[in-house]
Design a protein around this motif. Sequence first.
Motif, PDB file in Angstrom:
ATOM      1  N   GLU A   1       0.783  -1.403   0.020  1.00  0.00           N
ATOM      2  CA  GLU A   1      -0.180  -0.276  -0.363  1.00  0.00           C
ATOM      3  C   GLU A   1       0.749   1.314   0.434  1.00  0.00           C
ATOM      4  N   SER A   2       0.321   1.915  -0.400  1.00  0.00           N
ATOM      5  CA  SER A   2       0.486   3.126  -0.362  1.00  0.00           C
ATOM      6  C   SER A   2      -0.192   4.771  -0.675  1.00  0.00           C
TER       7      SER A   2
ATOM      8  N   CYS B   1      -2.407   0.159  -4.299  1.00  0.00           N
ATOM      9  CA  CYS B   1      -1.853  -1.102  -3.791  1.00  0.00           C
ATOM     10  C   CYS B   1      -0.974  -1.482  -5.000  1.00  0.00           C
TER      11      CYS B   1
ATOM     12  N   THR C   1      -1.113   1.366   5.236  1.00  0.00           N
ATOM     13  CA  THR C   1      -0.948   2.941   5.082  1.00  0.00           C
ATOM     14  C   THR C   1      -2.239   3.857   5.808  1.00  0.00           C
TER      15      THR C   1
END
Length: 120
Positions: free
Chosen positions: A6-7, A22, A114
């Motif tokens: 994730e980010s 993701c 995240t």
Amino acid sequence: QVQLVESGGGSVQSGGSLRVSCAASGYTDSRYCLAWFRQAPGKEREWVATIDSNGLTAYADSVKGRFTVSQDNAKNTLYLQMNSLKPEDTGMYYCAAGPFLRMCPNYNYWGQGTQVTVSS
């Protein structure tokens, strides 16, 4: 080996927007479910949204009309667009993957999460 990363989390004021991503790799089943879950401090993890390999989506009542789940198959990436964010949307957001078996009964793979923080 399946990996979900994730980010895109961060901090935003109430009413703002964020998009979390993701990146998925190693998942070879053509019939799948991808989902977003979240967990706030001191609370249980809760389901947020799902998209399956047919492109069908489903949302928790608490986010319906504000969040949109989507996928880019060319990039093997899952997204969650979050609009009209509220402080109660604060939490760690996780993506998950599992098999599509007429529905999405369970998720075998999880990302590391995240953080999303919404201030009032």
